[in-house]
Design an enzyme around this catalytic site. Structure first.
Site, PDB file in Angstrom:
ATOM      1  N   CYS A 205      -2.575 -25.163  31.212  1.00 25.74           N
ATOM      2  CA  CYS A 205      -3.474 -23.804  30.981  1.00 25.74           C
ATOM      3  C   CYS A 205      -2.956 -22.830  32.024  1.00 25.74           C
ATOM      4  CB  CYS A 205      -4.837 -24.461  31.088  1.00 25.74           C
ATOM      5  SG  CYS A 205      -6.028 -22.985  31.230  1.00 25.74           S
TER       6      CYS A 205
ATOM      7  N   HIS B  30      -5.937 -29.839  34.585  1.00 25.87           N
ATOM      8  CA  HIS B  30      -7.432 -30.265  34.437  1.00 25.87           C
ATOM      9  C   HIS B  30      -7.657 -30.227  32.972  1.00 25.87           C
ATOM     10  CE1 HIS B  30      -6.774 -25.813  33.607  1.00 25.87           C
ATOM     11  NE2 HIS B  30      -7.823 -25.899  32.869  1.00 25.87           N
TER      12      HIS B  30
ATOM     13  N   CYS C 131     -10.742 -27.873  27.572  1.00 23.70           N
ATOM     14  CA  CYS C 131     -10.768 -26.431  28.134  1.00 23.70           C
ATOM     15  C   CYS C 131     -10.360 -25.243  27.372  1.00 23.70           C
ATOM     16  CB  CYS C 131      -9.509 -26.466  29.575  1.00 23.70           C
ATOM     17  SG  CYS C 131      -9.649 -24.742  30.184  1.00 23.70           S
TER      18      CYS C 131
END
Length: 375
Positions: free
Chosen positions: A47, A68, A175
């Site tokens: 990301c 993450h 996410c």
């Protein structure tokens, strides 16, 4: 060999310092303490926030294990954990949901006070780390750290998902999808027939585009300085592409001229004050809604023309689509599995973990919407 209660040695990617190449090392991962979960990772997306960490635009402590956006299977749990058990499929959450703080208790809030993004300590809730390498303490990234074969996260940052979920794909639902797709469908509530502009056509921006199209937007203007992204963006639903570096006027002026009055919805998915201002000024003066999704570098300021604030435009920051993470993200997984949302086009590459550097190159060169690492 049974691993619960024992320290596990596994492979992980470590950033030893800002702007240093990631190195894959043997790390020791301690058992989870009370209120914690140890997870065997199966996949992780790369990301933009990970890039911000590695380049130093977000202040963090080094050395750390980045990542993450992860999916995995619970290996063991600490004392008092009751929402997940060994064998459960889960997603890691960059923003936890403690269900106790003022943000979690407010029906409109989702930026849990136990988050470790702004600011970032790199430590678990008790102020310690679960990672060591070569005898040195290694920091966590946002209390998730998914670029590793095993990680330890707080229970409040774990979402149990459907047992039949495809683990090579659903990591992006931790996410990218809530951040981008959710910004449009949940936070902004893009309406049929509306006009939209999306600044930044990377992973998050692409998810916003998919959501705007699914919501029935009549026009979706995509803005990026990398024109190699334009064909891909048009395939996802962008109707017009603009490269600000090729325009003779400010991009916000061009957007207003293209739409006559400015767009109904503007999304900033880059994280720069200049593009945030351009998104704001692209909006209709009266009813336009500007959503800031990108994370700006530390200590930067955003300056607006105060005289025009009275006209009615809305400026809103949004994190993970305003979703309360543990409550809502499992439902996104279910919706995906029931074909209510189609996010498969957002995954353009899948690579084994040991090809991490190739995956990072694809991201930095803008050649991937989302590259998923497989463990």
């Amino acid at each position: 060999m049974s691993t619960p209660g024992k320290t596990i040695t596994c492979r992980a990617a470590i950033a030893w310092a800002t702007n240093s190449p990631l190195s894959i090392e043997d790390v020791q991962v301690e058992p989870p303490k009370a209120g914690e979960v140890r997870i065997k990772m199966t996949s992780s997306g790369i990301c933009g926030s990970d890039h911000h960490v590695l380049k130093g635009s977000l202040p963090v402590n080094f050395p750390l294990i980045p990542g993450h956006e992860g999916a995995g299977i619970v290996e063991s749990v600490g004392k008092g954990v009751n929402s997940v058990k060994p064998g459960d499929k889960v997603l890691t959450l960059i923003i936890p949901q403690c269900r106790e703080c003022s943000s979690c208790l407010n029906p409109e809030g989702n930026f849990c006070e136990k988050q470790d993004v702004l600011p970032s300590s790199g430590l678990m809730l008790d102020g310690t780390s679960r990672f060591t390498c070569k005898g040195e303490k290694i920091y966590h990234s946002f209390r998730t750290s998914t670029f590793t074969e095993y990680t330890v996260v707080p229970e409040i940052a774990v979402a149990k998902i459907d047992s039949s979920a495809p683990m090579d794909k659903v990591c992006i639902l931790s996410c990218e999808v809530p951040t981008g797709y959710g910004a449009a469908v949940h936070a902004a509530k893009v309406s049929p027939g509306s006009t939209c502009v999306v600044f930044g056509l990377g992973g998050i921006g692409s998810a916003i585009v998919v959501a705007c199209k699914a919501s029935g937007a009549s026009r979706i203007i995509g803005v990026d300085i990398n024109e190699e992204k334009f064909p891909r963006a048009k395939a996802l639903g962008v109707t017009d592409c603009l490269n600000p570096q090729r325009l003779e006027k400010p991009v916000q002026q061009v957007v207003r001229e293209m739409t006559g009055t400015g767009v109904d919805f503007a999304f900033e998915a880059i994280g720069l004050p200049d593009t945030m201002l351009a998104a704001w000024e692209s909006c209709h003066l009266s009813h336009g809604v500007c959503l800031i999704v990108g994370v700006a570098p530390a200590d930067t300021q955003l300056s607006l023309d105060a005289t025009k604030l009275i006209s009615g435009r809305t400026l809103k920051g949004v994190c993970l689509g305003d979703y309360k993470t543990r409550d809502c993200i499992p439902q996104l997984v279910t919706d995906y599995m029931q074909n209510k949302i189609n996010v498969n086009p957002l995954i353009t590459h899948q690579l084994p973990f040991d090809q991490l550097h190739k995956a990072l190159d694809l991201y930095q060169d803008g050649k991937a919407i989302r590259c998923v690492l497989l463990f």
